[in-house]
Write a protein that holds these residues in place. Structure first.
Motif, short mmCIF file in Angstrom:
data_model
loop_
_atom_site.label_atom_id
_atom_site.label_comp_id
_atom_site.label_asym_id
_atom_site.label_seq_id
_atom_site.Cartn_x
_atom_site.Cartn_y
_atom_site.Cartn_z
N LEU A 60 -6.03 -15.75 -33.53
CA LEU A 60 -6.43 -16.94 -32.78
C LEU A 60 -5.23 -17.62 -32.12
O LEU A 60 -5.24 -17.96 -30.94
CB LEU A 60 -7.13 -17.92 -33.72
N VAL A 61 -4.17 -17.76 -32.94
CA VAL A 61 -2.99 -18.45 -32.43
C VAL A 61 -2.33 -17.64 -31.31
O VAL A 61 -1.91 -18.19 -30.29
CB VAL A 61 -1.99 -18.72 -33.57
N TYR A 66 -8.87 -11.36 -44.20
CA TYR A 66 -9.59 -11.73 -42.98
C TYR A 66 -9.07 -13.06 -42.43
O TYR A 66 -8.81 -13.20 -41.24
CB TYR A 66 -11.09 -11.82 -43.26
N ILE A 67 -8.91 -14.01 -43.34
CA ILE A 67 -8.46 -15.34 -42.91
C ILE A 67 -7.09 -15.27 -42.24
O ILE A 67 -6.85 -15.85 -41.19
CB ILE A 67 -8.43 -16.32 -44.11
N LYS A 111 -21.52 -17.12 -46.05
CA LYS A 111 -20.72 -15.91 -46.01
C LYS A 111 -19.33 -16.18 -46.58
O LYS A 111 -18.74 -17.23 -46.31
CB LYS A 111 -20.59 -15.44 -44.57
N ASN A 128 -9.18 -13.15 -48.08
CA ASN A 128 -7.91 -13.75 -47.65
C ASN A 128 -7.33 -12.98 -46.48
O ASN A 128 -6.80 -13.57 -45.55
CB ASN A 128 -6.90 -13.74 -48.80
N TYR A 176 -7.41 -13.44 -38.90
CA TYR A 176 -8.16 -14.27 -37.96
C TYR A 176 -7.29 -15.38 -37.39
O TYR A 176 -7.22 -15.58 -36.18
CB TYR A 176 -9.37 -14.89 -38.67
N SER A 177 -6.58 -16.08 -38.29
CA SER A 177 -5.79 -17.21 -37.79
C SER A 177 -4.64 -16.72 -36.92
O SER A 177 -4.33 -17.32 -35.89
CB SER A 177 -5.30 -18.10 -38.93
N PHE A 221 -15.29 -15.05 -46.94
CA PHE A 221 -14.30 -14.29 -46.19
C PHE A 221 -13.11 -13.96 -47.09
O PHE A 221 -12.69 -14.80 -47.90
CB PHE A 221 -13.81 -15.10 -44.99
N MET A 243 -22.84 -19.93 -43.14
CA MET A 243 -21.79 -20.64 -43.87
C MET A 243 -21.58 -20.05 -45.25
O MET A 243 -20.50 -20.13 -45.81
CB MET A 243 -22.16 -22.13 -44.01
#
Lengths: 203, 204
Positions: A17-18, A9-10, A3, A7, A13-14, A5, A1
């Motif tokens: 995922l979507v 990466y976020i 770690k 921006n 990632y999102s 990340f 937790m």
């Protein structure tokens, strides 16, 4: 937790995922669609057959439908209805508490209800959802679809041709059914098949 | 915590409904009859187990700042999948459950387990935790469905029990209050009361 990340990466990632979720859902939806549509069509035929007392399974619905129901026709106001050997079957459409409700009424030549069936998209199971049960549908048998619309009410008079017992705990859905019947009466009340002996009922 | 505890505890001292008081709203809504209660219980169990495993597998890659969104995407995807599968294979049941399948997404048990457990535990432990909680939820739902349908409508799984027993002819009446949501709340309250009297350590 702990770690951290970035921006970037976020965002990536999102987005990923979507996209993955959307892909999975698309594939499943497209591959199951034919089965679902088949279920829905067979179900509509089953419902229509049920109003005239023919119990069909999902498999033989097509065949029985072809045997029992003659061509669908349009009434003078442009709405569709179906004919069977003793009379007509009229479709009902309306809104309940949470979403659409619908059904079919089978009428004999006098406009007497000989069979009914109702269904719903999202009424509360056990409450408004009860309109889909046989127990509810049977309350309509013997009622009259001529002269005036049928209404649902508490403690309805069993001998009154135009009153049907509402569902306890399902008042909003019951009101929806009443509105749906009123609507149907406006559309189909003047059907030739029903008006022939209408005078008899008005005595 | 031992693996066996993960399954067992949600049954007794960590029951999601009785102790954590999560998922109460669906438990009031779908338990007027036994059948929807059972299918709902199964669907929630499947979703909570799968969501737990998936989130647990992803847990080290999920940025904490968007973790709730990620969990929601996972849960919603699973729920839509369950809904589609039900519609294709058990069409009648899916119709009975109608809106409540979609509402699994907002079931607090699912999100609660993801936040509290799957985000920090290994997949196998998460699997067991999901299973335990799913079953803990199911048991209560089925008990409620049983009692409410039996005394509210006089039937079980649609079979007219009370009528067959001949109770109506000797003046028995169904209890209309049973099929109303408030009665489910009262029943849950009674179960919680009984449950606490057995587990004194849960009382504050």
């Amino acid at each position: 937790m702990a770690k951290s990340f970035s921006n970037r990466y976020i965002f990536i990632y999102s987005a990923a995922l979507v996209v993955v979720a959307a892909l999975i859902l698309t594939v499943v939806s497209v591959s199951l669609k034919p089965m679902q549509t088949k279920n829905q069509q067979a179900e509509a035929k089953q419902m229509i057959l049920k109003t005239i007392g023919v119990e069909a399974t999902r498999e033989n619905a097509d065949k029985l439908y072809a045997e029992n129901i003659t061509e669908d026709e349009l009434c003078d106001k442009g709405y569709i209805y179906y004919s069977y050997k003793d009379g007509v079957i009229i479709p009902l459409h309306g809104t309940g508490l949470w979403g659409p409700i619908w059904g079919y009424l089978a009428l004999d030549g006098n406009g007497t209800v000989v069979g009914a069936v109702f269904d719903h998209k999202g009424e509360t199971p056990g409450l408004g959802g009860e309109i889909a049960t046989d127990k509810f549908a049977q309350r309509f048998i013997g009622k009259k679809f001529s002269g005036q619309p049928i209404v649902l009410k508490k403690n309805a008079d069993k001998d009154n041709y135009y009153e049907v017992d509402a569902i306890s705990g399902g008042t909003m859905t019951s009101n929806g059914v009443t509105a749906m019947l009123e609507d149907a009466f406006e559309r189909y009340g003047s059907l030739k098949a029903l008006t022939i002996e209408k005078e008899e009922d008005e005595q | 915590m031992k693996n066996f505890d993960l399954i067992k505890l949600p049954f007794s001292k960590e029951n999601p409904i009785l102790v954590q008081v999560l998922g109460v709203c669906s438990c009031l809504a779908v338990t007027a009859q036994l059948k929807p209660a059972v299918v709902m219980a199964l669907s929630v169990t499947v979703v909570v187990v799968l969501a737990n495993v998936i989130v647990s597998l992803l847990r080290n890659t999920i940025p904490p700042r968007i973790r709730i969104i990620v969990q929601l995407v996972v849960v919603s995807t699973l729920v839509v999948l369950v809904d589609q599968v039900l519609k294709a294979y058990v069409y009648d049941v899916s119709k009975q459950l109608s809106v409540f399948v979609g509402l699994i997404i907002t079931n607090c048990i699912v999100m609660g387990r993801l936040e509290a457990f799957a985000m920090v535990q290994k997949p196998w432990a998460s699997f067991l935790d999901g299973l335990g909680n799913g079953i803990g939820y199911s048991v209560i739902l089925i008990v409620l469905g049983f009692v409410r349908e039996l005394f509210g409508s006089g039937t079980l799984w649609g079979y007219p029990v009370m009528e067959k027993l001949g109770l109506y002819s000797i003046g028995y009446e169904n209890n209309g209050l049973m099929i109303m949501p408030p009665m489910a709340l009262i029943l849950v309250g009674l179960i919680i009361w009984w449950h606490r009297s057995k587990n004194k350590d849960l009382c504050e």
